[in-house]
Design a protein around this motif. Structure first.
Motif, PDB file in Angstrom:
ATOM      1  N   ASP A   1      -7.267 -50.472  -1.455  1.00 49.43           N
ATOM      2  CA  ASP A   1      -6.193 -51.289  -0.776  1.00 49.43           C
ATOM      3  C   ASP A   1      -5.516 -50.238   0.336  1.00 49.43           C
ATOM      4  N   LEU A   2      -5.484 -48.931   0.148  1.00 46.76           N
ATOM      5  CA  LEU A   2      -4.527 -48.028   0.969  1.00 46.76           C
ATOM      6  C   LEU A   2      -5.468 -47.483   1.894  1.00 46.76           C
ATOM      7  N   TYR A   3      -6.869 -47.148   1.444  1.00 45.68           N
ATOM      8  CA  TYR A   3      -7.838 -46.296   2.180  1.00 45.68           C
ATOM      9  C   TYR A   3      -9.119 -47.173   2.218  1.00 45.68           C
ATOM     10  N   PRO A   4      -9.342 -48.055   3.078  1.00 45.63           N
ATOM     11  CA  PRO A   4     -10.575 -48.833   3.226  1.00 45.63           C
ATOM     12  C   PRO A   4     -11.668 -47.896   3.398  1.00 45.63           C
ATOM     13  N   ASN A   5     -12.841 -48.237   2.512  1.00 49.57           N
ATOM     14  CA  ASN A   5     -14.094 -47.211   2.462  1.00 49.57           C
ATOM     15  C   ASN A   5     -13.663 -45.791   2.190  1.00 49.57           C
ATOM     16  N   PRO A   6     -12.899 -45.762   0.890  1.00 48.77           N
ATOM     17  CA  PRO A   6     -12.489 -44.499   0.573  1.00 48.77           C
ATOM     18  C   PRO A   6     -13.393 -43.049   0.578  1.00 48.77           C
ATOM     19  N   HIS A   7     -14.324 -43.390   0.385  1.00 49.68           N
ATOM     20  CA  HIS A   7     -15.442 -42.393   0.201  1.00 49.68           C
ATOM     21  C   HIS A   7     -16.003 -41.940   1.727  1.00 49.68           C
ATOM     22  N   GLN A   8     -15.326 -42.587   2.805  1.00 46.32           N
ATOM     23  CA  GLN A   8     -15.826 -41.894   3.912  1.00 46.32           C
ATOM     24  C   GLN A   8     -14.652 -41.291   4.728  1.00 46.32           C
ATOM     25  N   PHE A   9     -15.264 -39.917   5.221  1.00 44.91           N
ATOM     26  CA  PHE A   9     -14.200 -39.015   5.921  1.00 44.91           C
ATOM     27  C   PHE A   9     -13.836 -39.737   7.327  1.00 44.91           C
ATOM     28  N   ARG A  10     -12.509 -39.937   7.554  1.00 47.07           N
ATOM     29  CA  ARG A  10     -12.304 -40.681   8.635  1.00 47.07           C
ATOM     30  C   ARG A  10     -10.761 -40.310   9.038  1.00 47.07           C
ATOM     31  N   PRO A  11     -10.923 -39.062   9.554  1.00 49.09           N
ATOM     32  CA  PRO A  11      -9.294 -38.626   9.990  1.00 49.09           C
ATOM     33  C   PRO A  11      -8.386 -39.608  10.685  1.00 49.09           C
ATOM     34  N   GLU A  12      -8.857 -40.668  11.490  1.00 49.58           N
ATOM     35  CA  GLU A  12      -8.617 -41.698  12.466  1.00 49.58           C
ATOM     36  C   GLU A  12      -7.587 -42.448  11.499  1.00 49.58           C
ATOM     37  N   ARG A  13      -7.608 -42.594  10.205  1.00 49.79           N
ATOM     38  CA  ARG A  13      -6.882 -43.333   9.406  1.00 49.79           C
ATOM     39  C   ARG A  13      -5.511 -43.008   9.278  1.00 49.79           C
ATOM     40  N   PHE A  14      -5.179 -41.560   9.425  1.00 55.90           N
ATOM     41  CA  PHE A  14      -3.807 -40.872   9.571  1.00 55.90           C
ATOM     42  C   PHE A  14      -3.300 -41.179  10.967  1.00 55.90           C
ATOM     43  N   LEU A  15      -4.005 -41.508  11.962  1.00 58.21           N
ATOM     44  CA  LEU A  15      -3.483 -41.682  13.166  1.00 58.21           C
ATOM     45  C   LEU A  15      -2.978 -43.101  13.564  1.00 58.21           C
ATOM     46  N   GLU A  16      -3.645 -43.796  12.620  1.00 60.04           N
ATOM     47  CA  GLU A  16      -3.537 -45.556  12.803  1.00 60.04           C
ATOM     48  C   GLU A  16      -2.474 -46.006  11.727  1.00 60.04           C
ATOM     49  N   ARG A  17      -1.872 -45.175  10.763  1.00 58.11           N
ATOM     50  CA  ARG A  17      -1.258 -45.864   9.691  1.00 58.11           C
ATOM     51  C   ARG A  17      -0.141 -44.521   9.116  1.00 58.11           C
ATOM     52  N   GLN A  18       0.907 -45.093   8.654  1.00 61.54           N
ATOM     53  CA  GLN A  18       1.590 -43.793   7.919  1.00 61.54           C
ATOM     54  C   GLN A  18       1.866 -44.130   6.642  1.00 61.54           C
ATOM     55  N   TYR A  19       1.538 -43.294   5.829  1.00 59.85           N
ATOM     56  CA  TYR A  19       1.644 -43.393   4.296  1.00 59.85           C
ATOM     57  C   TYR A  19       2.991 -42.908   3.594  1.00 59.85           C
ATOM     58  N   SER A  20       3.388 -43.496   2.630  1.00 60.46           N
ATOM     59  CA  SER A  20       4.578 -43.231   2.117  1.00 60.46           C
ATOM     60  C   SER A  20       4.044 -42.054   1.088  1.00 60.46           C
ATOM     61  N   ALA A  21       5.237 -41.350   0.724  1.00 59.76           N
ATOM     62  CA  ALA A  21       5.074 -40.133  -0.284  1.00 59.76           C
ATOM     63  C   ALA A  21       4.557 -40.480  -1.697  1.00 59.76           C
ATOM     64  N   PHE A  22       4.383 -41.823  -2.073  1.00 56.19           N
ATOM     65  CA  PHE A  22       3.758 -42.498  -3.085  1.00 56.19           C
ATOM     66  C   PHE A  22       2.143 -42.774  -2.906  1.00 56.19           C
ATOM     67  N   GLU A  23       1.889 -43.082  -1.736  1.00 59.77           N
ATOM     68  CA  GLU A  23       0.620 -43.597  -1.486  1.00 59.77           C
ATOM     69  C   GLU A  23      -0.433 -42.266  -0.989  1.00 59.77           C
ATOM     70  N   TYR A  24       0.238 -41.286  -0.608  1.00 60.63           N
ATOM     71  CA  TYR A  24      -0.267 -40.034  -0.406  1.00 60.63           C
ATOM     72  C   TYR A  24       0.375 -38.628  -0.719  1.00 60.63           C
ATOM     73  N   PHE A  25      -0.200 -37.967  -1.533  1.00 61.16           N
ATOM     74  CA  PHE A  25       0.685 -36.995  -2.188  1.00 61.16           C
ATOM     75  C   PHE A  25      -0.073 -35.734  -2.758  1.00 61.16           C
ATOM     76  N   PRO A  26      -0.819 -35.108  -1.593  1.00 59.82           N
ATOM     77  CA  PRO A  26      -1.680 -34.137  -2.053  1.00 59.82           C
ATOM     78  C   PRO A  26      -0.945 -32.848  -2.594  1.00 59.82           C
ATOM     79  N   PHE A  27       0.432 -32.744  -2.049  1.00 60.41           N
ATOM     80  CA  PHE A  27       1.146 -31.763  -2.820  1.00 60.41           C
ATOM     81  C   PHE A  27       2.073 -32.220  -3.590  1.00 60.41           C
ATOM     82  N   GLY A  28       1.910 -33.212  -4.321  1.00 61.16           N
ATOM     83  CA  GLY A  28       2.817 -33.737  -5.620  1.00 61.16           C
ATOM     84  C   GLY A  28       4.063 -34.271  -5.037  1.00 61.16           C
ATOM     85  N   GLY A  29       5.225 -34.209  -5.920  1.00 56.58           N
ATOM     86  CA  GLY A  29       6.402 -34.958  -5.286  1.00 56.58           C
ATOM     87  C   GLY A  29       7.458 -34.556  -6.133  1.00 56.58           C
ATOM     88  N   GLY A  30       8.716 -35.526  -5.828  1.00 57.50           N
ATOM     89  CA  GLY A  30       9.799 -35.222  -6.730  1.00 57.50           C
ATOM     90  C   GLY A  30      10.394 -33.674  -6.678  1.00 57.50           C
TER      91      GLY A  30
END
Ligand code: HEM
Length: 457
Positions: free
Chosen positions: A370-399
């Motif tokens: 629901d957040l990343y359609p076709n999640p197994h596809q490498f598609r950098p464009e998704r980050f140019l088309e949409r902003q993700y919150s710190a709870f939808e995208y957190f490769p560096f953890g949080g809090g």
């Protein structure tokens, strides 16, 4: 004792532990398909670990971090980084130490290191020969180790530097496969019976590293530190409210923490980025086009015009999106640090009792359809088309535990990729897909991603 836990995995805890060590992603996939975005695993028969991939619940966790013991949850890392490591601290001491270690990895201070990063990347890439196959992860580890040695330890030459570098590499590489990593998870394998046991060999190398670090600290005390920008210097100079300096053991533990947390992670992510960039030619072309738009000779030789600044490179939108997409698809840590509940809390409508461990999982969130359609596809464009919150995208953890080096790591990734792409033409040496495999506490590409240089640019 733990109340009503959500969706408990029924298999024996020893089997769950083996799965978690050997195949943490397959394990998570299997049970998220069965149970959805919250379920409980038992890596130990007495302790439940609740894996959570619901952004709303993750927001509730990150915003209540003071209610959890997190340092205590990282106890498995203690034999490597020591008990004074930032990762193992909680409460006031954790806050104090973070405040001290944060500045060198953020803001203007960080830009001082940009030149060093580009130089190191250029120097390592200049050793590649046309037609020669090399392992990207090993090359990236060379770069990131050199960078951390310069930035954190202030070491770039001399006898101690020459001794420390191979020793650190060998020490870290001792957990480079799932089997070898298991000694970090299973206390029964942590027996120091001399150098014929893996743990004994690891401990022996660690003692040698400690001795070299101690010698460096003592030598520094006798030297003038004016003009030094490294983190070791900063730690030696700092005083707490009572005028107390950090002890040598505290300094040593933090040095090893920054080394371990800061170079393996970046090296692995860079190797994945090179893999994806060369797997899909359009990604490489778009990146080159963007880099070339900054100046005729993007990086390095200044003779043809003005050289782009590190800040200009760091702000390139497509390069940024490529790094974001790499961090999405290939999280180095399958989940953030475990959060152990101190007193009962309500999260996502569940009441969790003290002693329950909550684990927001980076991997499962980053692969939500629901957040990343076709999640197994490498598609950098998704980050140019949409902003993700710190709870939808957190490769560096949080809090309160968000990665100390997140800004530094991203700058390093962009500068290293820009340097390599502007200087060399590379192709993948093999056409087969590369899988993830456990490497210590992290996940890395199996085989390390093999590349060939076909020419220089
Ligand atoms: C691509 C590179 C990196 C990734 C993906 C990464 C990821 C992470 C993650 C997921 C955490 C746990 C956060 C949490 O539980 O909420 C963490 C913590 C940490 N990272 Fe990184 N990291 C990277 C690079 C670095 C670098 C370059 C440094 C330092 C030079 C660093 C230092 C640390 C430290 C010290 C912690 C512990 C923070 C604390 O306990 O307060 N990391 N990192």
């Amino acid at each position: 004792m733990f109340g009503q836990l959500p969706n408990c995995i029924p298999s024996p805890s020893w089997w769950q532990l083996i799965r978690w060590i050997a195949d943490p992603l397959g394990f998570q996939d299997q049970y998220s398909r069965k149970y959805g975005d919250i379920f409980t695993m038992w890596l130990n028969p007495l302790r439940p670990y609740v894996l959570i991939s619901n952004p709303q619940a993750i927001q509730e966790i990150f915003s209540q971090d003071s209610k959890f013991t997190i340092g205590g949850g990282n106890i498995l890392a203690e034999p490597l980084v020591g008990q004074n490591s930032l990762m193992l601290l909680d409460g006031d001491r954790h806050r104090r130490e973070r405040k001290l270690l944060m500045p060198p990895f953020h803001g203007d201070r960080m830009l001082i290191y940009s030149q060093q990063i580009c130089q190191v990347a250029e120097q390592v890439a200049s050793q590649w020969q046309v037609g020669q196959v090399f392992v990207a992860r090993t090359a990236m580890q060379k770069i990131s180790l050199e960078i951390i040695l310069q930035v954190v330890f202030g070491l770039s030459e001399g006898k101690r530097y020459r001794q420390l570098k191979p020793l650190l590499t060998n020490w870290i590489n001792m957990t480079d496969s799932p089997l070898r990593s298991s000694m970090l998870f299973l206390q029964v394998l942590q027996k120091d019976w001399g150098t014929w046991t893996p743990w004994g060999r690891m401990k022996q190398r660690q003692r040698q590293i400690h001795e070299l670090l101690q010698a460096e600290i003592e030598e520094r005390r006798t030297q003038d530190s004016t003009g030094r920008t490294d983190v070791l210097n900063l730690m030696m100079a700092v005083r707490d409210e009572d005028g107390q300096a950090m002890t040598d053991t505290e300094i040593r533990d933090e040095l090893l923490t920054l080394l371990l947390a800061g170079h393996e992670t970046t090296a692995t992510t860079l190797a994945w980025a090179l893999y994806e960039i060369h797997r899909q030619p359009y990604v490489r072309e778009k990146l080159l086009h963007e880099l070339d738009s900054l100046g005729s000779d993007s990086l390095g030789d200044d003779s043809l015009g003005s050289q782009p600044t590190p800040l200009q490179i760091a702000q390139l939108p497509y390069l940024t999106a490529v790094c974001q997409e790499t961090l999405r698809m290939y999280p180095v840590l399958p989940a953030v640090f475990p959060r152990i509940v101190q007193s009962p809390v309500e999260i996502a409508g569940y009441r969790f009792e003290a002693g329950t461990t909550l684990m927001p999982t980076i991997y499962l969130v980053h692969y939500r359809e629901d957040l990343y359609p076709n999640p197994h596809q490498f598609r950098p464009e998704r980050f140019l088309e949409r902003q993700y919150s710190a709870f939808e995208y957190f490769p560096f953890g949080g809090g309160s535990r968000r990665c100390l080096g997140y800004a530094f790591a991203q700058l390093e990734m962009k500068l290293v990729l820009a340097t390599i792409l502007s200087k060399s033409q590379l192709v993948l040496a093999e056409n087969k897909p590369v899988k993830l495999q456990r490497r210590g506490f992290t996940l890395a590409p199996m085989g390390g991603v093999r590349l060939v240089m076909t020419g220089k640019r």
